[in-house]
Scaffold this motif. Structure first.
Motif, PDB file in Angstrom:
ATOM      1  N   GLN A  20       1.692  82.035  16.669  1.00  0.00           N
ATOM      2  CA  GLN A  20       1.599  80.472  17.260  1.00  0.00           C
ATOM      3  C   GLN A  20       3.039  80.581  17.498  1.00  0.00           C
ATOM      4  OE1 GLN A  20      -0.703  78.474  14.142  1.00  0.00           O
ATOM      5  NE2 GLN A  20      -2.448  78.223  15.111  1.00  0.00           N
ATOM      6  N   PHE A  21       3.815  80.601  16.121  1.00  0.00           N
ATOM      7  CA  PHE A  21       5.282  80.447  16.296  1.00  0.00           C
ATOM      8  C   PHE A  21       6.062  81.657  17.712  1.00  0.00           C
ATOM      9  CE2 PHE A  21       9.880  80.818  15.340  1.00  0.00           C
ATOM     10  CZ  PHE A  21      10.191  79.667  14.773  1.00  0.00           C
ATOM     11  N   ILE A  22       5.469  82.368  18.124  1.00  0.00           N
ATOM     12  CA  ILE A  22       6.002  83.556  19.240  1.00  0.00           C
ATOM     13  C   ILE A  22       5.839  82.666  20.435  1.00  0.00           C
ATOM     14  CG2 ILE A  22       6.418  85.706  19.891  1.00  0.00           C
ATOM     15  CD1 ILE A  22       6.663  86.360  17.316  1.00  0.00           C
ATOM     16  N   ARG A  23       3.668  82.626  20.474  1.00  0.00           N
ATOM     17  CA  ARG A  23       3.745  81.479  21.791  1.00  0.00           C
ATOM     18  C   ARG A  23       4.450  80.846  22.140  1.00  0.00           C
ATOM     19  NH1 ARG A  23      -2.718  79.651  21.658  1.00  0.00           N
ATOM     20  NH2 ARG A  23      -3.636  79.290  23.977  1.00  0.00           N
ATOM     21  N   TRP A  24       4.543  79.154  21.569  1.00  0.00           N
ATOM     22  CA  TRP A  24       4.712  77.684  21.577  1.00  0.00           C
ATOM     23  C   TRP A  24       6.146  77.768  21.727  1.00  0.00           C
ATOM     24  CZ3 TRP A  24       1.581  75.307  24.503  1.00  0.00           C
ATOM     25  CH2 TRP A  24      -0.073  76.070  23.865  1.00  0.00           C
ATOM     26  N   SER A  25       6.784  78.607  21.188  1.00  0.00           N
ATOM     27  CA  SER A  25       8.815  78.855  21.403  1.00  0.00           C
ATOM     28  C   SER A  25       8.809  78.538  22.612  1.00  0.00           C
ATOM     29  CB  SER A  25       9.271  79.866  20.379  1.00  0.00           C
ATOM     30  OG  SER A  25       8.611  80.296  19.026  1.00  0.00           O
ATOM     31  N   PRO A  26       8.751  79.480  22.934  1.00  0.00           N
ATOM     32  CA  PRO A  26       9.335  79.352  24.877  1.00  0.00           C
ATOM     33  C   PRO A  26       9.236  77.900  25.335  1.00  0.00           C
ATOM     34  CG  PRO A  26       7.721  81.011  24.922  1.00  0.00           C
ATOM     35  CD  PRO A  26       7.836  80.635  23.716  1.00  0.00           C
ATOM     36  N   VAL A  27       7.792  76.990  25.406  1.00  0.00           N
ATOM     37  CA  VAL A  27       8.373  75.641  25.228  1.00  0.00           C
ATOM     38  C   VAL A  27       8.494  74.813  24.716  1.00  0.00           C
ATOM     39  CG1 VAL A  27       6.272  73.750  25.518  1.00  0.00           C
ATOM     40  CG2 VAL A  27       5.415  76.415  25.517  1.00  0.00           C
ATOM     41  N   LEU A  28       9.247  75.450  23.788  1.00  0.00           N
ATOM     42  CA  LEU A  28      10.273  74.405  22.652  1.00  0.00           C
ATOM     43  C   LEU A  28      11.349  74.415  23.533  1.00  0.00           C
ATOM     44  CD1 LEU A  28      10.952  72.138  20.806  1.00  0.00           C
ATOM     45  CD2 LEU A  28      11.331  74.413  19.152  1.00  0.00           C
ATOM     46  N   ILE A  29      12.157  75.224  23.990  1.00  0.00           N
ATOM     47  CA  ILE A  29      13.049  76.243  24.580  1.00  0.00           C
ATOM     48  C   ILE A  29      13.405  75.056  26.281  1.00  0.00           C
ATOM     49  CG2 ILE A  29      14.389  77.873  25.414  1.00  0.00           C
ATOM     50  CD1 ILE A  29      13.215  79.598  23.139  1.00  0.00           C
ATOM     51  N   VAL A  30      12.009  75.451  26.494  1.00  0.00           N
ATOM     52  CA  VAL A  30      12.299  74.712  28.095  1.00  0.00           C
ATOM     53  C   VAL A  30      12.216  73.455  27.798  1.00  0.00           C
ATOM     54  CG1 VAL A  30      10.697  74.169  30.456  1.00  0.00           C
ATOM     55  CG2 VAL A  30      11.278  77.318  29.164  1.00  0.00           C
ATOM     56  N   LEU A  34      15.630  71.154  29.292  1.00  0.00           N
ATOM     57  CA  LEU A  34      15.052  70.158  30.370  1.00  0.00           C
ATOM     58  C   LEU A  34      15.733  68.787  30.237  1.00  0.00           C
ATOM     59  CD1 LEU A  34      11.537  70.780  32.277  1.00  0.00           C
ATOM     60  CD2 LEU A  34      13.337  71.518  33.059  1.00  0.00           C
ATOM     61  N   ARG A  35      15.767  68.342  28.655  1.00  0.00           N
ATOM     62  CA  ARG A  35      15.869  67.108  27.794  1.00  0.00           C
ATOM     63  C   ARG A  35      17.054  67.332  28.118  1.00  0.00           C
ATOM     64  NH1 ARG A  35      17.055  64.873  22.956  1.00  0.00           N
ATOM     65  NH2 ARG A  35      17.096  63.344  22.480  1.00  0.00           N
ATOM     66  N   ASN A  36      17.817  67.788  28.341  1.00  0.00           N
ATOM     67  CA  ASN A  36      19.008  67.394  28.556  1.00  0.00           C
ATOM     68  C   ASN A  36      19.427  67.999  29.814  1.00  0.00           C
ATOM     69  OD1 ASN A  36      19.309  67.067  25.585  1.00  0.00           O
ATOM     70  ND2 ASN A  36      19.998  69.278  25.090  1.00  0.00           N
ATOM     71  N   TRP A  37      19.151  68.146  30.811  1.00  0.00           N
ATOM     72  CA  TRP A  37      19.500  68.996  32.452  1.00  0.00           C
ATOM     73  C   TRP A  37      20.077  67.516  32.845  1.00  0.00           C
ATOM     74  CZ3 TRP A  37      18.457  67.582  37.353  1.00  0.00           C
ATOM     75  CH2 TRP A  37      17.376  66.033  37.716  1.00  0.00           C
ATOM     76  N   SER A  38      19.706  66.458  32.656  1.00  0.00           N
ATOM     77  CA  SER A  38      20.547  65.264  33.663  1.00  0.00           C
ATOM     78  C   SER A  38      21.924  64.876  33.459  1.00  0.00           C
ATOM     79  CB  SER A  38      20.286  63.956  33.275  1.00  0.00           C
ATOM     80  OG  SER A  38      19.892  63.406  32.238  1.00  0.00           O
TER      81      SER A  38
END
Length: 235
Positions: A20-30, A34-38
């Motif tokens: 579960q941790f490995i599966r959802w880690s890319p979602v958290l990183i993305v 994106l949250r700091n993209w602006s």
């Protein structure tokens, strides 16, 4: 035999949580990127149509971008069942969020009064909508979109993803509060405390309307105590 079965159960649980941790880690990183993209790509501010030549427009511009981007990412999260469904996110009873907001406001006022008994005697200068209509609408839009986009990213996206990763709501709340407070170098303590409170509320209600209402009460009360928005044209 019992010890062997217990060990196998423990290993299976560790294996499941690791997947579960490995599966959802890319979602958290993305989501964090994106949250700091602006802030990282300031050249893309023109699409909102704001001229950015008026006090407060830059902040409003950033809130618009984060709101639109957050809603798009939240839609994917709902589709992938990372986040709660839209019906749950957008539902909340008035009694529920108003009671929580009032309780937090009283706690906030008491804490401020204990630490600084002159905080309530600041010169509050509200914006007159007749004399400064543009400042008035910018202030309202910034206040509403600011709280809304922070709850979309902080609660609906980041906290929901962390809960999928660690499979524990309390650890997810604390980790999310740490991540959000890192972005606020001058207000880490109060950001952490507010994130813990709103994280608990979101865990029990799973409602963005409820957490956004409480967030609005907090932001508005702080503006009142500080004498109005910091970007006032006459301030």
């Amino acid at each position: 035999m019992f010890e062997y079965a217990h060990r196998q159960t423990f290993l299976a649980r560790v294996r499941r949580r690791s997947i579960q941790f490995i599966r959802w880690s890319p979602v958290l990183i993305v989501a964090l990127l994106l949250r700091n993209w602006s802030e990282s790509f300031e050249a893309f501010h023109s699409w909102t149509g704001l001229t950015l030549d008026y006090p407060g427009e830059y902040r409003l511009d950033r809130h618009i971008e984060l709101t639109v981007l957050g809603l798009l990412l939240l839609g994917l999260g709902v589709r992938w069942r990372v986040c709660p469904p839209w019906r749950t996110l957008l539902s909340a009873s008035f009694r529920q969020w108003s009671t929580l907001a009032l309780a937090y406001l009283l706690i906030l006022a008491l804490a401020i009064f204990i630490t600084n008994d002159r905080a309530f005697f600041n010169d509050f200068r509200p914006i007159d909508p007749m004399d400064q209509p543009r400042a008035w609408w910018i202030f309202l839009a910034t206040l509403l979109l600011g709280a809304w986009q922070q709850e979309i990213w902080g609660r609906a996206i980041l906290q929901s993803t962390l809960r999928r990763m660690v499979d524990c709501r309390w650890i997810a709340i604390v980790l999310n509060a740490v991540l959000l407070s890192i972005d606020q170098p001058g207000h880490r303590a109060d950001t952490f405390c507010l994130a813990i409170l709103l994280g608990i509320v979101f865990t029990h209600t799973r409602s963005l309307v409820c957490t956004t209402a409480i967030h609005l009460v907090v932001d508005l009360s702080l503006d009142v105590l500080q004498g109005g928005p910091s970007w006032r044209p006459d301030g």
